[in-house]
Design a protein around this motif. Structure first.
Motif, PDB file in Angstrom:
ATOM      1  N   SER A 116       0.880  -1.224  -0.082  1.00 50.48           N
ATOM      2  CA  SER A 116      -0.176   0.062   0.103  1.00 50.48           C
ATOM      3  C   SER A 116       0.932   1.273  -0.120  1.00 50.48           C
ATOM      4  CB  SER A 116      -1.171  -0.269   1.147  1.00 50.48           C
ATOM      5  OG  SER A 116      -0.179   0.049   2.369  1.00 50.48           O
ATOM      6  N   SER A 117       2.069   1.240   0.148  1.00 49.30           N
ATOM      7  CA  SER A 117       3.066   2.089   0.459  1.00 49.30           C
ATOM      8  C   SER A 117       3.734   2.470  -0.930  1.00 49.30           C
ATOM      9  CB  SER A 117       4.165   1.928   1.517  1.00 49.30           C
ATOM     10  OG  SER A 117       3.399   1.770   2.769  1.00 49.30           O
ATOM     11  N   ASP A 125       7.997   5.443   5.600  1.00 47.82           N
ATOM     12  CA  ASP A 125       9.270   5.392   5.654  1.00 47.82           C
ATOM     13  C   ASP A 125       9.949   4.781   4.651  1.00 47.82           C
ATOM     14  OD1 ASP A 125      11.889   5.438   6.859  1.00 47.82           O
ATOM     15  OD2 ASP A 125      11.477   4.097   8.469  1.00 47.82           O
ATOM     16  N   ALA A 126      10.572   5.623   3.770  1.00 49.11           N
ATOM     17  CA  ALA A 126      10.838   5.114   2.116  1.00 49.11           C
ATOM     18  C   ALA A 126      12.219   4.665   2.002  1.00 49.11           C
ATOM     19  CB  ALA A 126      10.224   6.023   1.334  1.00 49.11           C
ATOM     20  N   ILE A 153      21.176 -10.652   8.111  1.00 50.87           N
ATOM     21  CA  ILE A 153      20.717  -9.620   7.627  1.00 50.87           C
ATOM     22  C   ILE A 153      20.102  -8.532   8.612  1.00 50.87           C
ATOM     23  CG2 ILE A 153      19.500  -8.460   5.804  1.00 50.87           C
ATOM     24  CD1 ILE A 153      18.990 -11.218   4.549  1.00 50.87           C
ATOM     25  N   PHE A 154      20.761  -7.485   8.636  1.00 54.18           N
ATOM     26  CA  PHE A 154      20.651  -6.434   9.894  1.00 54.18           C
ATOM     27  C   PHE A 154      20.056  -5.187   9.312  1.00 54.18           C
ATOM     28  CE2 PHE A 154      21.551  -3.027  12.691  1.00 54.18           C
ATOM     29  CZ  PHE A 154      20.689  -3.257  13.887  1.00 54.18           C
ATOM     30  N   SER A 155      19.136  -4.558   9.716  1.00 50.44           N
ATOM     31  CA  SER A 155      18.797  -3.321   9.408  1.00 50.44           C
ATOM     32  C   SER A 155      18.496  -2.296  10.775  1.00 50.44           C
ATOM     33  CB  SER A 155      17.396  -3.302   8.578  1.00 50.44           C
ATOM     34  OG  SER A 155      17.029  -1.694   8.237  1.00 50.44           O
ATOM     35  N   PRO A 156      19.109  -1.093  10.913  1.00 49.98           N
ATOM     36  CA  PRO A 156      18.499  -0.246  12.062  1.00 49.98           C
ATOM     37  C   PRO A 156      17.306   0.234  12.170  1.00 49.98           C
ATOM     38  CG  PRO A 156      20.268   0.682  10.689  1.00 49.98           C
ATOM     39  CD  PRO A 156      20.064  -0.617  10.135  1.00 49.98           C
ATOM     40  N   ASP A 157      16.675   0.347  10.724  1.00 49.37           N
ATOM     41  CA  ASP A 157      15.572   0.922  10.645  1.00 49.37           C
ATOM     42  C   ASP A 157      14.798   0.775   9.330  1.00 49.37           C
ATOM     43  OD1 ASP A 157      13.289   2.539  10.843  1.00 49.37           O
ATOM     44  OD2 ASP A 157      14.204   4.530  10.714  1.00 49.37           O
ATOM     45  N   ASP A 158      13.901  -0.582   9.375  1.00 46.99           N
ATOM     46  CA  ASP A 158      13.753  -1.029   8.142  1.00 46.99           C
ATOM     47  C   ASP A 158      12.665  -0.099   7.512  1.00 46.99           C
ATOM     48  OD1 ASP A 158      13.583  -2.963   6.282  1.00 46.99           O
ATOM     49  OD2 ASP A 158      12.595  -4.798   7.828  1.00 46.99           O
TER      50      ASP A 158
END
Length: 206
Positions: A56-57, A94-95, A118-123
């Motif tokens: 939807s984003s 949050d794009a 796999i790491f993301s600090p802010d997905d």
């Protein structure tokens, strides 16, 4: 003093799948196309990637990435960093996101054991910190056939935590790799992305 380096080696990779999958869950309601272009300089690769998503984003997800790999004794190590971004944005999501990947593999005869994180600090989207860890074996069979399986765990802030499993078989045929794979999670009753499914895909590199 001039560095004696070979010229960059360009490449293109296209993946067409009956369903887009990422970290064990579905990214699309239907087929997905992933297009990647890159330049390789010895053990370093950098490039751009884009794929369609059902959200939807946004309509798509792109990334700019830098990766490297190196042999350390009997271990094959690799790592990458990617800057991810939505395309075809709707609303104000949050794009953008940074994503870091580390992987290790080791061969035992025809069997290769793999581990990756796999790491993301802010997905992307509403989720914040995200970590996905997956491990499993791949068995080299006759005439380019490979059977493989993996189990992974994903934990997210402001997102659903889940355990994912996949198992399947692939066939290498020149520049093409065909794959047929079963996916399942422990949250299959929650929502469509987490349900069990069989996915066929073809990857072409040139």
């Amino acid at each position: 003093m001039a560095l004696d380096l070979p010229p960059p080696d360009p490449g293109v990779e296209i993946v067409v799948a009956t369903r887009g999958m990422s970290k064990g869950i579905a990214q699309t309601d239907g087929p997905q196309i992933v297009a990647k272009g890159f330049l390789r300089l010895e053990d370093v690769q950098f490039g751009l990637q884009w794929k369609n998503i059902s959200s939807s984003s946004a309509d798509g997800e792109g990334s700019a990435f830098l990766s490297t790999s190196r042999k350390l004794g009997s271990l094959q190590l690799s790592g990458s960093v990617a800057y991810k971004f939505y395309t075809g944005i709707r609303g104000n999501p949050d794009a953008t996101s940074w994503e870091f990947t580390a992987a290790a593999s080791r061969k035992f005869g025809p069997v290769t054991a793999r581990l990756n994180a796999i790491f993301s600090p802010d997905d992307l989207g509403s989720a914040r910190r995200s970590l996905f860890v997956e491990a499993g074996p791949a068995v080299q069979l006759a005439r380019g056939w490979t059977a493989s399986a993996a189990i992974g765990q994903r934990s997210r802030v402001n997102g659903v935590d889940y355990t994912a499993f996949n198992g399947g078989i692939s066939k290498a045929a020149g520049p093409m790799q065909l794959d047929l794979r079963y996916y399942h999670t422990n949250r299959s009753g929650l929502d469509n992305p987490y349900r069990a499914r069989i996915v066929a895909s073809a990857r072409v590199s040139f």
